[in-house]
Enzyme design. Structure first.
Site, mmCIF file in Angstrom:
data_model
loop_
_atom_site.group_PDB
_atom_site.id
_atom_site.type_symbol
_atom_site.label_atom_id
_atom_site.label_comp_id
_atom_site.label_asym_id
_atom_site.label_seq_id
_atom_site.Cartn_x
_atom_site.Cartn_y
_atom_site.Cartn_z
ATOM 1 N N ASP A 90 -16.950 -16.272 -7.891
ATOM 2 C CA ASP A 90 -17.004 -16.424 -9.340
ATOM 3 C C ASP A 90 -17.818 -17.667 -9.683
ATOM 4 O O ASP A 90 -17.584 -18.746 -9.126
ATOM 5 C CB ASP A 90 -15.591 -16.548 -9.915
ATOM 6 C CG ASP A 90 -15.558 -16.316 -11.414
ATOM 7 O OD1 ASP A 90 -16.465 -15.650 -11.938
ATOM 8 O OD2 ASP A 90 -14.620 -16.798 -12.076
ATOM 9 N N HIS A 139 -19.937 -22.407 -22.414
ATOM 10 C CA HIS A 139 -18.545 -22.472 -21.938
ATOM 11 C C HIS A 139 -18.278 -23.786 -21.223
ATOM 12 O O HIS A 139 -17.296 -24.479 -21.513
ATOM 13 C CB HIS A 139 -18.275 -21.303 -20.993
ATOM 14 C CG HIS A 139 -16.956 -21.381 -20.293
ATOM 15 N ND1 HIS A 139 -15.744 -21.263 -20.947
ATOM 16 C CD2 HIS A 139 -16.646 -21.581 -18.978
ATOM 17 C CE1 HIS A 139 -14.756 -21.383 -20.080
ATOM 18 N NE2 HIS A 139 -15.278 -21.576 -18.874
ATOM 19 N N GLU A 151 -10.807 -14.666 -19.056
ATOM 20 C CA GLU A 151 -12.212 -15.038 -19.057
ATOM 21 C C GLU A 151 -13.028 -13.756 -19.073
ATOM 22 O O GLU A 151 -12.943 -12.948 -18.150
ATOM 23 C CB GLU A 151 -12.565 -15.898 -17.830
ATOM 24 C CG GLU A 151 -11.920 -17.272 -17.870
ATOM 25 C CD GLU A 151 -12.420 -18.209 -16.783
ATOM 26 O OE1 GLU A 151 -13.131 -17.718 -15.878
ATOM 27 O OE2 GLU A 151 -12.105 -19.410 -16.838
ATOM 28 N N GLU A 161 -16.167 -11.778 -18.500
ATOM 29 C CA GLU A 161 -17.280 -12.003 -17.591
ATOM 30 C C GLU A 161 -18.011 -10.703 -17.288
ATOM 31 O O GLU A 161 -17.517 -9.605 -17.551
ATOM 32 C CB GLU A 161 -16.780 -12.611 -16.269
ATOM 33 C CG GLU A 161 -15.941 -13.870 -16.448
ATOM 34 C CD GLU A 161 -15.628 -14.568 -15.135
ATOM 35 O OE1 GLU A 161 -16.273 -14.223 -14.122
ATOM 36 O OE2 GLU A 161 -14.761 -15.451 -15.133
ATOM 37 N N ASP A 215 -11.353 -12.442 -15.563
ATOM 38 C CA ASP A 215 -10.840 -13.379 -14.567
ATOM 39 C C ASP A 215 -9.629 -14.093 -15.159
ATOM 40 O O ASP A 215 -9.742 -15.149 -15.761
ATOM 41 C CB ASP A 215 -11.943 -14.380 -14.195
ATOM 42 C CG ASP A 215 -11.494 -15.361 -13.124
ATOM 43 O OD1 ASP A 215 -10.665 -14.974 -12.291
ATOM 44 O OD2 ASP A 215 -11.978 -16.502 -13.136
ATOM 45 N N ARG A 226 -3.950 -21.724 -16.663
ATOM 46 C CA ARG A 226 -4.611 -23.016 -16.882
ATOM 47 C C ARG A 226 -3.767 -24.204 -16.449
ATOM 48 O O ARG A 226 -4.320 -25.209 -15.969
ATOM 49 C CB ARG A 226 -4.992 -23.153 -18.361
ATOM 50 C CG ARG A 226 -5.957 -22.094 -18.878
ATOM 51 C CD ARG A 226 -7.283 -22.131 -18.152
ATOM 52 N NE ARG A 226 -8.247 -21.204 -18.756
ATOM 53 C CZ ARG A 226 -9.423 -20.919 -18.242
ATOM 54 N NH1 ARG A 226 -9.792 -21.467 -17.097
ATOM 55 N NH2 ARG A 226 -10.240 -20.081 -18.851
ATOM 56 N N GLN A 236 -3.906 -24.256 -12.677
ATOM 57 C CA GLN A 236 -5.268 -24.624 -12.303
ATOM 58 C C GLN A 236 -5.526 -26.117 -12.482
ATOM 59 O O GLN A 236 -6.116 -26.767 -11.611
ATOM 60 C CB GLN A 236 -6.261 -23.817 -13.154
ATOM 61 C CG GLN A 236 -7.719 -24.108 -12.859
ATOM 62 C CD GLN A 236 -8.657 -23.357 -13.806
ATOM 63 O OE1 GLN A 236 -8.229 -22.560 -14.633
ATOM 64 N NE2 GLN A 236 -9.936 -23.617 -13.679
ATOM 65 N N LYS A 249 -6.140 -18.855 -10.168
ATOM 66 C CA LYS A 249 -7.111 -17.777 -10.364
ATOM 67 C C LYS A 249 -6.853 -16.558 -9.475
ATOM 68 O O LYS A 249 -7.305 -15.462 -9.788
ATOM 69 C CB LYS A 249 -8.520 -18.300 -10.046
ATOM 70 C CG LYS A 249 -9.016 -19.394 -10.961
ATOM 71 C CD LYS A 249 -9.599 -18.809 -12.225
ATOM 72 C CE LYS A 249 -10.416 -19.833 -12.986
ATOM 73 N NZ LYS A 249 -11.077 -19.235 -14.166
ATOM 74 N N THR A 307 -7.710 -10.363 -10.761
ATOM 75 C CA THR A 307 -9.004 -10.274 -11.417
ATOM 76 C C THR A 307 -9.233 -8.798 -11.716
ATOM 77 O O THR A 307 -9.237 -7.976 -10.800
ATOM 78 C CB THR A 307 -10.138 -10.807 -10.526
ATOM 79 O OG1 THR A 307 -9.874 -12.166 -10.182
ATOM 80 C CG2 THR A 307 -11.479 -10.708 -11.226
ATOM 81 N N GLU A 314 -11.106 -22.017 -24.915
ATOM 82 C CA GLU A 314 -12.130 -22.435 -25.874
ATOM 83 C C GLU A 314 -11.779 -22.002 -27.289
ATOM 84 O O GLU A 314 -11.888 -22.783 -28.240
ATOM 85 C CB GLU A 314 -13.474 -21.817 -25.520
ATOM 86 C CG GLU A 314 -14.085 -22.206 -24.204
ATOM 87 C CD GLU A 314 -15.339 -21.402 -23.977
ATOM 88 O OE1 GLU A 314 -16.400 -21.796 -24.499
ATOM 89 O OE2 GLU A 314 -15.263 -20.361 -23.305
#
Length: 411
Positions: free
Chosen positions: A123, A130, A196, A198, A230, A234, A237, A250, A254, A358
């Site tokens: 990834d 971002h 996420e 992607e 993904d 948080r 992480q 993570k 996925t 975000e």
């Protein structure tokens, strides 16, 4: 052609003749038998059955009669081109209609499976918008980008075994968490479950260990694209990632879309990547590449059915060719079924950001949804769906399908 024929598909259909994405499916009548299929309109062509019915060569029939995409991936670009031409003829030429029509299965009656066996998963972190927004959230007053960001496509190796097909529930992960205010770490379900949005790139032709894939050779190895979510914990992480980067935050899931759109279907979506203010090293220098390696793909993110973001892939700083060149520049080999993802796709405006971290400024500014609910991060029962389209020939658009998942409580 009869109007009710499964082959009567408008030329501007998202899953029309200009697209022909590949997937793997089964039916209620034969739930244990997985078949390679091609989405066409509201139906799926049973590719292996069609090959046999049309008298295709033994080589082509063997590739299309497989229970996954991997044999076709390994066959290489000349074979991909021949197979695509054959599929186009079977679905459009009158001479094949009698053989092909009975091999069309309604998509609504089929169950989708992971379209290929994932060999390795990488990834990236390829969106400047971002990366800069996340940097401003966590490092206010400092340079939002790390010093290496504009010199190389940053990435990490993920966990291939937890890549799942769209529709697979996502269990809220548990792990260690520690906020700056906590005196010591604790253990429990993540409180900051994120997504996420992607784009994923599916590798076909392999490369030997010790070799490198040049930018100009990227299209000889990249078979096609899929959508990726993904999922990210948080809080887990943020506690674990120093000094080696993402790990348990993570690796729990996925999600990928069930359809792999061939790179050939995206010819009309090729665009120049954004202007760069740092000169890349020669192995990453794609200036003047023809066709260009940027892709004009429009994503949409929905939370519980509500549209919350429209991320534009055309805004991505690093291209798929640069990601692949960097992935292999140290001599790392490629295998059929390798998957590398772009990282979160985000644009410059607030409602073009592809992750909740975000969109909600790390939970400080929750989203106000039309049903009156608010979300900083995901709650149990929430469902996230990511869709995408791209330009096709003559003003048409093609679809990438969707990747969706619903959050289940921690075990």
């Amino acid at each position: 052609m009869r109007p009710d024929s499964p082959l009567a598909v408008p030329s501007d259909a998202l899953f029309g003749v200009h697209n022909l994405p590949y997937g793997v499916f089964s039916t209620a009548a034969e739930p244990g038998r997985r078949r390679l299929g091609v989405a066409y309109g509201e139906h799926i062509l049973d590719a292996g059955a069609a090959a046999r019915a049309t008298g295709a060569s033994a080589e082509l029939t063997a590739l299309l009669d497989a229970p996954s995409l991997n044999p076709l991936l390994a066959a290489g670009r000349p074979v991909w081109t021949r197979v695509r031409a054959a599929l186009t003829a079977w679905l459009t030429a009158d001479e094949h209609r009698a053989a092909v029509e009975p091999r069309m299965v309604p998509r609504a009656d089929a169950t989708s499976h992971l379209p290929f066996d994932v060999a390795d998963y990488v990834d990236f972190y390829a969106s400047e918008h971002h990366a800069a927004t996340v940097g401003r959230i966590f490092r206010p007053g400092s340079d939002p980008l790390p010093p290496n960001w504009k010199h190389l496509p940053i990435g990490y190796h993920g966990r291939a075994g937890t890549v799942v097909v769209s529709g697979t529930p996502v269990v809220r992960p548990c792990g260690q968490r520690k906020t700056p205010a906590d005196p010591a770490p604790g253990y429990g379900p993540t409180r900051r479950l994120d997504i996420e949005a992607e784009l994923g790139f599916v590798v076909g032709a392999p490369s030997p260990q010790g070799s490198r894939v040049a930018l100009a050779d990227a299209d000889e190895h990249v078979f096609g694209v899929c959508l990726v979510n993904d999922w990210s914990a948080r809080d887990i992480q943020s506690w674990e990632y120093v000094p080696l980067g993402p790990f348990l935050g993570k690796s729990f899931a996925t999600s990928v879309s069930p359809w792999v759109v061939p790179l050939d279907a995206l010819a009309a979506a090729r665009v120049e990547p954004p202007a760069r203010d740092t000169e890349p090293l020669p192995y990453l220098d794609d200036r003047g590449a023809r066709p260009p390696y940027g892709l004009d793909i429009a994503l949409e993110v929905r939370l519980n059915g509500h549209l919350v973001s429209r991320p534009p892939f055309a805004a991505m700083y690093w291209t798929y060719a640069q990601m692949l060149a960097h992935l292999t520049v140290n001599g790392a080999s490629l295998r059929p079924g390798d998957l590398f993802a772009s990282g979160t796709v985000s644009g410059p405006e607030p409602r073009t950001r592809g992750a909740l971290i975000e969109l909600t400024w790390n939970g400080e500014r929750p989203l106000e949804l039309p049903d009156g609910t608010r979300r900083g991060f995901l709650e149990d029962g929430d469902e996230v769906t990511i869709t995408a389209t791209a330009p096709g020939p003559a003003g048409t658009r093609i679809g990438l399908g969707e990747v969706s998942g619903r959050v289940r409580p921690a075990h």
